[in-house]
Structure formats: C-alpha cells, structure tokens
Design a protein around this motif. Structure first.
Motif, PDB file in Angstrom:
ATOM      1  N   GLY A  46     -32.926  34.621 -19.645  1.00 37.24           N
ATOM      2  CA  GLY A  46     -31.967  34.946 -20.243  1.00 37.24           C
ATOM      3  C   GLY A  46     -30.940  34.360 -19.862  1.00 37.24           C
ATOM      4  O   GLY A  46     -31.162  33.863 -18.690  1.00 37.24           O
ATOM      5  N   HIS A  47     -29.547  34.939 -20.360  1.00 36.00           N
ATOM      6  CA  HIS A  47     -28.213  33.890 -19.926  1.00 36.00           C
ATOM      7  C   HIS A  47     -27.836  35.465 -19.287  1.00 36.00           C
ATOM      8  O   HIS A  47     -27.385  36.612 -20.349  1.00 36.00           O
ATOM      9  CB  HIS A  47     -27.316  33.581 -20.365  1.00 36.00           C
ATOM     10  N   LEU A  48     -27.359  36.159 -17.862  1.00 31.99           N
ATOM     11  CA  LEU A  48     -26.017  37.175 -18.111  1.00 31.99           C
ATOM     12  C   LEU A  48     -25.167  37.096 -17.664  1.00 31.99           C
ATOM     13  O   LEU A  48     -24.728  35.816 -17.478  1.00 31.99           O
ATOM     14  CB  LEU A  48     -27.070  37.534 -16.687  1.00 31.99           C
ATOM     15  N   ARG A  49     -24.433  37.415 -18.642  1.00 30.88           N
ATOM     16  CA  ARG A  49     -22.510  37.280 -18.920  1.00 30.88           C
ATOM     17  C   ARG A  49     -21.848  38.537 -17.352  1.00 30.88           C
ATOM     18  O   ARG A  49     -22.129  39.547 -17.818  1.00 30.88           O
ATOM     19  CB  ARG A  49     -21.964  37.511 -19.808  1.00 30.88           C
ATOM     20  N   VAL A  50     -21.170  37.854 -16.804  1.00 31.07           N
ATOM     21  CA  VAL A  50     -20.802  39.266 -15.784  1.00 31.07           C
ATOM     22  C   VAL A  50     -19.226  39.198 -16.343  1.00 31.07           C
ATOM     23  O   VAL A  50     -18.397  38.422 -16.803  1.00 31.07           O
ATOM     24  CB  VAL A  50     -20.752  38.737 -14.880  1.00 31.07           C
ATOM     25  N   CYS A  62     -36.610  35.060 -24.424  1.00 30.92           N
ATOM     26  CA  CYS A  62     -37.788  35.682 -24.281  1.00 30.92           C
ATOM     27  C   CYS A  62     -38.953  34.456 -25.456  1.00 30.92           C
ATOM     28  O   CYS A  62     -39.970  33.793 -24.722  1.00 30.92           O
ATOM     29  CB  CYS A  62     -38.078  36.650 -24.261  1.00 30.92           C
ATOM     30  N   THR A  63     -38.915  34.528 -26.051  1.00 33.90           N
ATOM     31  CA  THR A  63     -38.995  34.139 -27.311  1.00 33.90           C
ATOM     32  C   THR A  63     -37.664  33.057 -28.372  1.00 33.90           C
ATOM     33  O   THR A  63     -36.643  33.326 -28.198  1.00 33.90           O
ATOM     34  CB  THR A  63     -40.074  34.579 -28.174  1.00 33.90           C
ATOM     35  N   PRO A  64     -38.444  31.841 -28.840  1.00 34.92           N
ATOM     36  CA  PRO A  64     -37.174  30.870 -29.650  1.00 34.92           C
ATOM     37  C   PRO A  64     -36.439  31.920 -30.842  1.00 34.92           C
ATOM     38  O   PRO A  64     -35.772  31.230 -30.997  1.00 34.92           O
ATOM     39  CB  PRO A  64     -38.588  29.693 -30.524  1.00 34.92           C
ATOM     40  N   GLY A  65     -37.325  32.170 -31.131  1.00 35.92           N
ATOM     41  CA  GLY A  65     -37.084  33.594 -31.930  1.00 35.92           C
ATOM     42  C   GLY A  65     -35.934  34.569 -31.633  1.00 35.92           C
ATOM     43  O   GLY A  65     -35.581  35.363 -32.441  1.00 35.92           O
ATOM     44  N   CYS A  66     -36.337  35.238 -30.602  1.00 38.18           N
ATOM     45  CA  CYS A  66     -35.597  36.339 -30.549  1.00 38.18           C
ATOM     46  C   CYS A  66     -33.772  36.733 -30.288  1.00 38.18           C
ATOM     47  O   CYS A  66     -32.990  35.925 -30.260  1.00 38.18           O
ATOM     48  CB  CYS A  66     -35.654  36.797 -28.689  1.00 38.18           C
ATOM     49  N   ARG A  67     -33.729  37.123 -31.044  1.00 37.98           N
ATOM     50  CA  ARG A  67     -31.697  37.789 -31.614  1.00 37.98           C
ATOM     51  C   ARG A  67     -31.461  38.838 -30.754  1.00 37.98           C
ATOM     52  O   ARG A  67     -30.422  39.293 -30.936  1.00 37.98           O
ATOM     53  CB  ARG A  67     -32.108  38.068 -33.322  1.00 37.98           C
ATOM     54  N   GLU A  68     -31.857  39.197 -29.448  1.00 40.77           N
ATOM     55  CA  GLU A  68     -31.410  40.293 -28.734  1.00 40.77           C
ATOM     56  C   GLU A  68     -30.287  39.690 -28.017  1.00 40.77           C
ATOM     57  O   GLU A  68     -30.538  38.734 -26.844  1.00 40.77           O
ATOM     58  CB  GLU A  68     -32.614  40.695 -28.337  1.00 40.77           C
ATOM     59  N   ASP A  69     -29.383  40.235 -27.805  1.00 40.46           N
ATOM     60  CA  ASP A  69     -28.281  39.734 -26.919  1.00 40.46           C
ATOM     61  C   ASP A  69     -27.554  40.938 -27.166  1.00 40.46           C
ATOM     62  O   ASP A  69     -27.749  42.085 -27.302  1.00 40.46           O
ATOM     63  CB  ASP A  69     -27.706  38.808 -27.892  1.00 40.46           C
ATOM     64  N   LYS A  78     -36.844  46.788 -19.665  1.00 42.35           N
ATOM     65  CA  LYS A  78     -37.306  47.310 -20.735  1.00 42.35           C
ATOM     66  C   LYS A  78     -38.144  46.223 -22.124  1.00 42.35           C
ATOM     67  O   LYS A  78     -38.940  46.131 -22.046  1.00 42.35           O
ATOM     68  CB  LYS A  78     -36.517  48.017 -21.469  1.00 42.35           C
ATOM     69  N   HIS A  79     -36.748  45.627 -22.607  1.00 43.73           N
ATOM     70  CA  HIS A  79     -37.008  44.578 -23.876  1.00 43.73           C
ATOM     71  C   HIS A  79     -37.954  43.876 -23.078  1.00 43.73           C
ATOM     72  O   HIS A  79     -39.362  42.934 -23.683  1.00 43.73           O
ATOM     73  CB  HIS A  79     -36.421  43.939 -23.953  1.00 43.73           C
ATOM     74  N   SER A  80     -38.388  43.127 -21.872  1.00 43.30           N
ATOM     75  CA  SER A  80     -39.237  42.292 -21.701  1.00 43.30           C
ATOM     76  C   SER A  80     -40.450  42.970 -21.149  1.00 43.30           C
ATOM     77  O   SER A  80     -41.253  42.215 -20.788  1.00 43.30           O
ATOM     78  CB  SER A  80     -38.783  42.176 -20.210  1.00 43.30           C
ATOM     79  N   GLY A  81     -40.594  44.058 -21.411  1.00 38.46           N
ATOM     80  CA  GLY A  81     -41.820  44.126 -20.617  1.00 38.46           C
ATOM     81  C   GLY A  81     -42.301  45.227 -19.509  1.00 38.46           C
ATOM     82  O   GLY A  81     -43.051  45.392 -19.018  1.00 38.46           O
TER      83      GLY A  81
END
Length: 234
Positions: A46-50, A62-69, A78-81
């Motif tokens: 992912g991309h971390l913003r500070v 994590c996947t092309p369709g992941c919408r978690e931001d 937790k989302h990464s498993g």
C-alpha cells in the motif's frame, strides 16, 4: 517551513528518506510505499501517508479491486491477514534499498511519536479540528446498539439530540436506514471507533473530546452546552 502544532507539511531531511521507495510529497503529507507480510497470504502492499499532526493513513493495494483506504497502520496490519496483529510498528514495513525495513527503524514515525507526547491540542486531527470517536446508543425497543459517527457538526448534533432523548429508538435514526430488525454490529467491529492512534483504542486524548464548537451548540439549552459556552467566555 517547519511543522508546528500539527500543521504544515511534515519535514524530513534528505538522509532520513534516502533510498526509501515511492516517496511522494503532497500538499500536507509525505507518502511512501509500504507493506505488511502475512505468512499465509504473502505481502499486502500500500501507500503510507505521514502528516505533520502525527496522523498516519494507509491506502491498501493488496488486490487490484481493494478499496480500503485511510486505514490506520494497525487496521492495515489486520487487513493484510497478519497472524500476530498489534505490533504494527514492527510488522508494517517500507522498502529501503530494496530491503523491507520496519517503520520502527525509520524516521517516519517521528511526528506520530511527538503527537503522543504532546498534550497541547492532542485530540485534534490533521486539519486542526478536534477529533471525535464514534459513539453508540441503545435502542429502547430492540435493545441493540447503534453507531453514531461524529465527523461533522451535523453528525455531532444528531448524536447529541439522540442521547438527550429518553426513549430513543432505531426509527429515530434518520441518517441511516436502520430498523430494529437489522442485526447489531459484531463485538469485534464495535471496538473500531475511528481513533487515529490505535484501531482498538478504548478512549484516549486523540479521540475523546470533552467539549468543542463542533459538539457543543449555542442554540441548545441542555446543561452541558450551557456550561461549555458559559465557561468559554470566562
């Protein structure tokens, strides 16, 4: 321009971000490529913003369709498993010279650490406004708890008025189409209340507000609001 009191753009020296992959400067943040590794699912990238306020946000890919931001690092972990969640400082990594380096071993957490130590405006978000965590109220008919988001003045007023109503029911919640027949949120979901410090925070100075112009109202005659504005004039 140095960032003070949680404002401005986070400042890092050239040495601090040297060889870190995916560095990008935004209007009020620094973004880098990050990830978290699960032995079962592999790498979630992912991309971390500070932000200079100390807030950290992860946009997952994590996947092309992941919408978690806008995930906290803990929520991203937790989302990464990740099997051993709760240690995101050491499990969320950035790429430095092609190697995975835990956030704890980089300078990227310096504003986050400063925000925890600061008592001045420590419950303000990156935009300088006070941050309010989600709250719950029991329906007097079905007994289920319903979530109230407190991100704006309008949302705070809805919660404020609902809390003051002795016989509040699900049908009074006009902003969401919730009825007494709808399932209550799972207990594991209820602990996620929007704290920028920790996903499962049970209450801290970053997310608990004891009164501000967003959640107190001049046109309300309740003692809480009257006392707040009376004291603010002294």
């Amino acid at each position: 321009m140095a960032a003070e009191n949680g404002g401005g753009v986070p400042q890092f020296s050239e040495e601090e971000l040297r060889d870190v992959s995916g560095v990008r400067w935004g209007e009020d943040f620094v973004e880098v490529t990050c990830g978290c590794t699960s032995h079962r699912y592999g790498d979630a990238v992912g991309h971390l913003r500070v932000y200079a306020s100390g807030d950290l946000e992860v946009s997952c890919e994590c996947t092309p369709g992941c919408r978690e931001d806008k995930l906290t690092p803990s929520a991203f972990e937790k989302h990464s498993g990740r099997e051993t969640a709760g240690k995101w400082r050491n499990t969320v990594w950035v790429m430095v010279q092609g190697e995975k380096v835990p956030l704890s071993k980089t300078a990227l957490l310096k504003y986050y650490s400063l925000s925890l130590k600061s008592a001045n405006g420590s419950h303000k978000g990156r935009n300088g406004r006070p941050s309010h965590r989600d709250e719950f109220i029991h329906c007097t008919e079905c007994g289920k708890e319903r979530r109230f988001r407190l991100r704006s003045t309008e949302e705070c007023r809805i919660y404020h008025d609902a809390l003051a109503k002795p016989n509040w029911t699900c049908s009074d919640l006009t902003t969401d189409r919730v009825t007494c027949g709808d399932e209550e949120e799972r207990a594991s979901r209820k602990v996620l209340r929007g704290c920028s410090r920790s996903t499962s925070c049970s209450g801290c100075v970053k997310c608990v507000c004891f009164g501000c112009e967003i959640c107190r109202f001049t046109d309300c005659g309740c003692q809480t609001c009257v006392d707040f504005y009376h004291n603010s004039k002294e």
